[in-house]
Structure formats: C-alpha cells, structure tokens
Design an enzyme around this catalytic site. Structure first.
Site, PDB file in Angstrom:
ATOM      1  N   ILE A   1       0.830  -1.213   0.000  1.00  0.00           N
ATOM      2  CA  ILE A   1       0.000   0.000   0.000  1.00  0.00           C
ATOM      3  C   ILE A   1       0.859   1.255   0.000  1.00  0.00           C
ATOM      4  O   ILE A   1       0.347   2.358  -0.061  1.00  0.00           O
ATOM      5  CB  ILE A   1      -0.967   0.030   1.215  1.00  0.00           C
ATOM      6  CG1 ILE A   1      -0.211  -0.224   2.534  1.00  0.00           C
ATOM      7  CG2 ILE A   1      -2.079  -0.979   1.015  1.00  0.00           C
ATOM      8  CD1 ILE A   1      -1.063   0.000   3.765  1.00  0.00           C
TER       9      ILE A   1
ATOM     10  N   ASP B   1      10.401  16.508  12.888  1.00  0.00           N
ATOM     11  CA  ASP B   1      10.236  16.329  11.441  1.00  0.00           C
ATOM     12  C   ASP B   1       8.770  16.473  11.048  1.00  0.00           C
ATOM     13  O   ASP B   1       8.215  15.655  10.327  1.00  0.00           O
ATOM     14  CB  ASP B   1      10.793  14.963  11.005  1.00  0.00           C
ATOM     15  CG  ASP B   1      11.022  14.907   9.494  1.00  0.00           C
ATOM     16  OD1 ASP B   1      11.069  15.992   8.862  1.00  0.00           O
ATOM     17  OD2 ASP B   1      11.147  13.804   8.961  1.00  0.00           O
TER      18      ASP B   1
ATOM     19  N   GLY C   1      11.683   5.264   1.202  1.00  0.00           N
ATOM     20  CA  GLY C   1      13.078   5.147   0.833  1.00  0.00           C
ATOM     21  C   GLY C   1      13.617   3.742   1.043  1.00  0.00           C
ATOM     22  O   GLY C   1      14.284   3.173   0.184  1.00  0.00           O
ATOM     23  N   PHE C   2      13.294   3.157   2.176  1.00  0.00           N
ATOM     24  CA  PHE C   2      13.819   1.831   2.506  1.00  0.00           C
ATOM     25  C   PHE C   2      12.737   0.837   2.858  1.00  0.00           C
ATOM     26  O   PHE C   2      13.007  -0.339   3.012  1.00  0.00           O
ATOM     27  CB  PHE C   2      14.786   1.919   3.688  1.00  0.00           C
ATOM     28  CG  PHE C   2      15.947   2.809   3.426  1.00  0.00           C
ATOM     29  CD1 PHE C   2      16.978   2.375   2.604  1.00  0.00           C
ATOM     30  CD2 PHE C   2      16.011   4.070   3.975  1.00  0.00           C
ATOM     31  CE1 PHE C   2      18.053   3.190   2.355  1.00  0.00           C
ATOM     32  CE2 PHE C   2      17.086   4.894   3.726  1.00  0.00           C
ATOM     33  CZ  PHE C   2      18.112   4.462   2.913  1.00  0.00           C
ATOM     34  N   ALA C   3      11.546   1.334   3.028  1.00  0.00           N
ATOM     35  CA  ALA C   3      10.485   0.457   3.536  1.00  0.00           C
ATOM     36  C   ALA C   3       9.437   0.172   2.478  1.00  0.00           C
ATOM     37  O   ALA C   3       9.164   0.996   1.617  1.00  0.00           O
ATOM     38  CB  ALA C   3       9.818   1.109   4.744  1.00  0.00           C
ATOM     39  N   LYS C   4       8.911  -1.009   2.590  1.00  0.00           N
ATOM     40  CA  LYS C   4       7.737  -1.361   1.804  1.00  0.00           C
ATOM     41  C   LYS C   4       6.616  -1.523   2.825  1.00  0.00           C
ATOM     42  O   LYS C   4       6.828  -2.131   3.874  1.00  0.00           O
ATOM     43  CB  LYS C   4       8.010  -2.674   1.076  1.00  0.00           C
ATOM     44  CG  LYS C   4       6.969  -3.030   0.063  1.00  0.00           C
ATOM     45  CD  LYS C   4       7.399  -4.208  -0.764  1.00  0.00           C
ATOM     46  CE  LYS C   4       8.032  -3.732  -2.068  1.00  0.00           C
ATOM     47  NZ  LYS C   4       8.307  -4.830  -2.987  1.00  0.00           N
TER      48      LYS C   4
ATOM     49  N   SER D   1       5.308   2.676  -0.318  1.00  0.00           N
ATOM     50  CA  SER D   1       6.725   2.367  -0.135  1.00  0.00           C
ATOM     51  C   SER D   1       7.470   3.664   0.083  1.00  0.00           C
ATOM     52  O   SER D   1       7.033   4.734  -0.349  1.00  0.00           O
ATOM     53  CB  SER D   1       7.284   1.589  -1.319  1.00  0.00           C
ATOM     54  OG  SER D   1       6.872   2.160  -2.518  1.00  0.00           O
TER      55      SER D   1
HETATM   56  P1  ADP Z   1       9.641   5.294   4.626  1.00  0.00           P
HETATM   57  O1  ADP Z   1       9.863   5.553   6.071  1.00  0.00           O
HETATM   58  O2  ADP Z   1      10.565   4.286   4.029  1.00  0.00           O
HETATM   59  O3  ADP Z   1       9.594   6.574   3.835  1.00  0.00           O
HETATM   60  P2  ADP Z   1       6.879   5.316   5.076  1.00  0.00           P
HETATM   61  O4  ADP Z   1       6.697   4.980   6.506  1.00  0.00           O
HETATM   62  O5  ADP Z   1       6.841   6.782   4.722  1.00  0.00           O
HETATM   63  O6  ADP Z   1       8.200   4.672   4.504  1.00  0.00           O
HETATM   64  O7  ADP Z   1       5.768   4.565   4.274  1.00  0.00           O
HETATM   65  C1  ADP Z   1       5.660   4.712   2.892  1.00  0.00           C
HETATM   66  C2  ADP Z   1       4.209   4.870   2.510  1.00  0.00           C
HETATM   67  O8  ADP Z   1       3.461   3.788   3.019  1.00  0.00           O
HETATM   68  C3  ADP Z   1       3.541   6.120   3.077  1.00  0.00           C
HETATM   69  O9  ADP Z   1       3.717   7.230   2.238  1.00  0.00           O
HETATM   70  C4  ADP Z   1       2.092   5.717   3.124  1.00  0.00           C
HETATM   71  O10 ADP Z   1       1.503   5.909   1.850  1.00  0.00           O
HETATM   72  C5  ADP Z   1       2.178   4.240   3.403  1.00  0.00           C
HETATM   73  N1  ADP Z   1       1.999   4.011   4.845  1.00  0.00           N
HETATM   74  C6  ADP Z   1       2.929   4.079   5.824  1.00  0.00           C
HETATM   75  N2  ADP Z   1       2.403   3.833   7.030  1.00  0.00           N
HETATM   76  C7  ADP Z   1       1.094   3.609   6.815  1.00  0.00           C
HETATM   77  C8  ADP Z   1      -0.025   3.312   7.676  1.00  0.00           C
HETATM   78  N3  ADP Z   1       0.133   3.194   8.986  1.00  0.00           N
HETATM   79  N4  ADP Z   1      -1.232   3.151   7.092  1.00  0.00           N
HETATM   80  C9  ADP Z   1      -1.390   3.276   5.760  1.00  0.00           C
HETATM   81  N5  ADP Z   1      -0.390   3.555   4.902  1.00  0.00           N
HETATM   82  C10 ADP Z   1       0.834   3.727   5.419  1.00  0.00           C
END
Ligand code: ADP
Length: 572
Positions: free
Chosen positions: A19, A134, A23-26, A21
């Site tokens: 749903i 942040d 920089g490092f996380a999916k 992603s």
């Molecule tokens: P990163 O830390 O690698 O940038 P994020 O935590 O920002 O990753 O997550 C990437 C995307 O995943 C977010 O922009 C959002 O669209 C989705 N996402 C992250 N956390 C949630 C959540 N708790 N519920 C729904 N979508 C989420």
C-alpha cells in the site's frame, strides 16, 4: 535452531498487497488473524537501512512510549536477521500532503479541524518529553474516520534533562526547519516544532510553502530572515497566528500550550484543544499459550506475551485485538489505565454542539498505537539508543560523522561538524536536478492539479492490488481517488504516449510496465533524487482517463511541481 521469522509474522497476520513504499520500507496491508483488524506492515531490509538502523530503533522506542488518539500506533515489532517488521495502525486515507495537493488548499475551517488535532498530538508528545523534529504534511496520515495520525518518530529526541534541554543535531526537512536548526545553533526541540507547525499551517491554508527555493542557499537565507508573503485570501487572524508561530527568535514564538486556547484555534469551538491521551497508556495484555492451554494474566499493567515454544512476542499492544480476544474468551476485563482521562472520551466540542458528540471526534473509540522512522544519522539526543536493547534488538555502533546522504527530505547534521553543512546544502540542490521549473511553469502547473482534481469524489481505495499492475491488455479501471488526476480524454493509449514523449525532456528515467511508468530522477552524480509512479487508468465515473500518481521517494513539494509540469507539458 534458527527461527523462520517470516513465518513468525505469518503466524499472527495475513499479508496482502503493497500500500506504500518509502526510501527503505515497503508497506503492506495486513490483517491480524485472530481479530480481523486491518494493519499496515512496514517491512525494512536491514542491509538497506545501513547506518539508518538506529533511526528505526529510535522510532520504535518512542512509539512504545506514546499512546495518543492522534499518534499512529505501533502494535508489534518483529525483528529477524535480515528484516524489521513494524505492525502499525492502518490509515487508509493517505498522507495529509496528498490531501492538500488534491484540494489545492484547505478552507480556514477545515484547516482548523486538522490543526487542532496537530496541536493535540504535539502537546501530548511534548508532555512526554519528546520533540518530533520532522513535522510536515507527509508525516500526518489520515485514518478511516478522517482524523490525523502523526508518524515518523525516527528523528525525535528525548533530552535527558527534559525538553528545555538544548539539542545540537539538525534534523528534519529543510523547508520546515526552524532558523536556529539550519544555522546549526543549539535549540529547544519544542520551540523548533512550533516553527514547523507554522510552516505546516501555512501549507494547509495556502497549498504551497512559505519558504521555498530550488537553490538551498537562497532557501536557508529566506528561513533565517523569516520573510514570507501572506496571500490575499488569508484572514487577519490567520496572518497573525502564522506570524506568532514563525518568529525567527524562538523565545518570541508561541508555545504549544499557548496554542491550545489561542483565539484562532478556538474560533467556532467552545473548549480548548483536548491534548490528554484518551487511550490507555499502559495497558498491555499478556497471554501465554502453552501446549494449547491459554492463560490470561493481568496485573496493574496487563501485558500480552504470547509464549509458544520459547518465542516471546513483546511490544504486542494491539489493544482492540486484546479487547476482541477477551470477548472471544468470554472474559470480562476492564483495562487498567494510567491515562489522565477515561478512555475514548474527548472534550472537543464546537460551539453550538454543547451536549452533543464532538464533530471532530465523533468516531467510535478505537484505541491503538504506532511508529515510524526517517533515514538520516545518529541521534545523539536520544539517550535511549544503545547497541542492543532489552529485546535483543541488535544495532551497529552509531556513526558519528554525518554525511550528506539522506533519504527523502530529511537533513541531519551535528553542529560540531562544520563540514557537514555545505555538504547538506549541496545535497539538497542536487536533489533538485532535473526538476527545476520557472515560476511561470509552476503557476501553470499548479492550476492543472487544482482544476483537474477539484470536485472529484474523495473515494480512497488504498488497496490497489499491486500484483495486477503488471503487463496488461488495457488500463486498470479504478474509482476516483485524490491521488488520481482526472483528464478530459478518453483514449488511454494516447495519454500514455503523450506522457512518454515528455518524460525524456524533463530528465525523468522510467521503466514501463503496461500502463504504469516507474519514474525516477537522478543527480549529476547518479544519486536517485526522486522516485514515483504514474499510472494511466480509466475512471469509472466519469468515463475518462485518469493518471494515478504515487511518490515513493524524494521531496514532496519538488515531486508535486515535477508531476504538475509533466502533466501540463503533456497537454493532458
Ligand atoms: P519510509 O519511512 O521508508 O519513507 P513510510 O513509513 O513513509 O516509509 O511509508 C511509505 C508509505 O506507506 C507512506 O507514504 C504511506 O503511503 C504508506 N503508509 C505508511 N504507514 C502507513 C499506515 N500506517 N497506514 C497506511 N499507509 C501507510
């Protein structure tokens, strides 16, 4: 015997489509098997995190301690040799950033509803001794009840001597960073947060940033002077509040406490912002499952430990799961809470609604908790960071020198290291490579987003099956969402070709998968500065072509300008 940790995750959760992603996380949609509760599962590969691993640790530590209705909840952490899984409260509404972009800008009334929630979250976070550091609309997610949840505590700090203690590490996103931060001075975390809240408030009311420039030096100069223009549509009250928050001198800035009952914040409401947690803070449920026999153990802090073949799951605070579980076990349990107020009650009331359920908190109670993280460097103020925590969370030794490497828009430097500052400036300007627009283009592009998207139903379906997004005969048929730009055209192939012809001239590399274009920009030195997807799809109502866009990496505002530029140049 090595444990298959992936199966550890699958023991408790069903894992569905991606749903989001970063920089490092999916991030994948998941479902807690026992209760059916939807969750977001953030999956990080340790090898990709590298020196940013301590940030994840910082975030997990902070989220474990924070429990608030406007802070996204961390339910569960599973660490394997190669991965970290963070199980989070699911927020199907996406980022506040995308919401602002879709609406061009928000009305003062709608801004106030959101801003009260932001003030509530920050007052609570500060009361717990943390500074977020942040704050930006990308770090506020919208839940199913249209309420905000603060995420990304990877840069937060909890100074040992309390929040009044001066910090030295410069963190956050440049456009939202307080003057004292970018000058490398020592600063008070809560004061810096108020500045960022001012920038955020401006972004909500105006749809663009108060301080912005493609050239980082110019941007930093604007911030340190504190000069910005107030657009004509701002009310005198909004102008005053913004001015009181974006004061260059930190001591002259409003405090979060003063914001709680500020006249602008109170307008149309009969009570100050409710900032106390309405969630139980210390309820943790302990369940021990031994050879099919289940015990429920509770004490003053009821905690959940699922113990099966010596596997202990800590940090499991899926409170609603706990409630449902208790229900399913036909047990009656009253959660023991140290929260200051009875759970699930809010005193948020708009004027004229005395005695009724509050408008912005009418949702049914839904206790949860969360996390998140941003990538940068060592966080010296986070004194809880150690090489290994009580849960065996292994961490590499902190790296002292701060390099210019950064994810998304995060910046971080230690003020004692003079060399890092110019490197960061350069890094920022490199990030802009390939996406520089003149102001005329920006204006034109801004209109495209606004006019095309205005009036769209805000049907938010985050559950786009990514597997189906590959090669296909025709474009996907989707419902209107606020990350979909509506066109007036009906031929998807024509729209796709128009975009394809424009991408090279905007210096955007792309890989095409059917009607999806996986795009990225790079700096002159080959660093990937931005990653995003554009997907040509067919809307159901009206039957026109739409372009779904999703930012994966890079500065949100630079991304916005770039995509607007691509779409306006494509004559879509
Ligand atoms: P990163 O830390 O690698 O940038 P994020 O935590 O920002 O990753 O997550 C990437 C995307 O995943 C977010 O922009 C959002 O669209 C989705 N996402 C992250 N956390 C949630 C959540 N708790 N519920 C729904 N979508 C989420």
């Amino acid at each position: 015997m090595p444990v298959d940790y992936t199966s550890e995750l699958l023991k408790y959760y069903e894992v569905y489509e991606t749903i989001g992603s970063g920089g490092f996380a999916k991030v994948k949609l998941g479902r807690h098997i026992l209760t059916g509760e939807k969750v977001a599962i953030k999956i990080m590969e340790k090898k990709d995190l590298g020196d940013d691993l301590p940030r994840v640790k910082t975030e997990i530590e902070a989220m474990k301690n924070l429990s608030h209705q406007h802070v996204c909840r961390l339910y569960h952490v599973i660490e394997t040799n190669s991965k970290i899984y963070m199980v989070l409260e699911y927020c199907p509404g996406g980022e506040l950033f995308d919401y602002i972009v879709a609406k061009d800008r928000l009305s003062e009334e709608e801004t106030r509803v959101f801003f009260r929630q932001i003030v509530s979250a920050l007052a609570y976070v500060h009361s717990q001794g943390y500074a977020h550091r942040d704050l930006k609309p990308e770090n506020l997610l919208i839940d199913e009840d249209h309420n905000l949840k603060l995420i990304d505590f990877g840069l937060c700090a909890k100074p040992k001597g309390g929040l009044g203690y001066e910090l030295m590490t410069c963190c956050g996103s440049p456009a939202y960073a307080a003057p004292e931060l970018i000058q490398g001075k020592s600063y008070i975390g809560s004061e810096a947060d108020v500045w960022s809240m001012g920038v955020l408030l401006f972004a909500l009311l105006c749809g663009y940033l108060p301080f912005d420039d493609d050239n980082c030096m110019v941007l930093y100069r604007k911030i340190t002077k504190g000069h910005y223009d107030n657009p004509r549509w701002l009310s005198p009250g909004s102008v005053l509040l913004l001015n009181q928050m974006m004061q260059v001198e930190p001591k002259r800035r409003l405090t979060v406490r003063q914001l709680l009952d500020h006249p602008w914040v109170m307008k149309g409401y009969s009570s100050p912002v409710e900032w106390h947690s309405t969630r139980p803070v210390t309820v943790t449920l302990c369940i021990r499952v031994i050879t099919g026999c289940t015990f429920i153990h509770f004490n003053i802090n009821v905690s959940l430990i699922v113990n099966e073949q010596n596997t202990t799951v800590n940090n499991y605070r899926l409170i609603s799961a706990y409630q449902k579980l208790i229900f399913s076990l036909q047990l009656h349990l009253i959660p023991v809470s140290t929260a200051q107020k009875p759970p699930y009650q809010s005193s948020e009331k708009r004027q004229g609604e005395v005695g009724q359920s509050p408008v912005i908190d009418q949702r049914k109670p839904r206790p949860r908790n969360t996390e998140k993280r941003e990538r940068t460097r060592e966080n010296k103020e986070n004194l809880t960071v150690s090489s290994r925590d009580g849960n065996g969370f292994a961490l590499p030794a902190p790296v002292t020198p701060v390099s210019s490497r950064k994810g998304r828009t995060g910046i971080c430097h230690n003020a004692t290291q003079a060399f890092t500052f110019p490197m960061l400036l350069r890094s920022r300007s490199l990030d802009m490579a390939g996406c520089q627009l003149d102001s005329g283009q920006k204006r034109k592009a801004g209109k495209v987003f606004g006019s095309l998207e205005r009036g769209l139903d805000k049907v938010i379906t985050m559950l786009t099956p990514s597997k189906k997004r590959g090669l296909r005969d025709g474009p996907r048929r989707i419902k209107a969402q606020y990350n979909v730009t509506l066109t007036s055209q009906t031929n998807a192939d024509q729209v796709l070709n128009q975009i394809l012809s424009v991408l090279p001239e905007k210096n955007v590399d792309f890989v095409q998968k059917g009607y999806t274009l996986k795009c990225r920009t790079q700096s002159d030195f080959g660093k990937v500065t931005m990653q995003f997807e554009l997907e040509v799809c067919m809307l159901q109502k009206p039957e026109v072509v739409g372009i779904r866009r999703q930012r994966l990496k890079g500065d949100a505002w630079v991304y916005k300008h770039l995509v607007e530029d691509i779409l306006s140049t494509s004559s879509i």
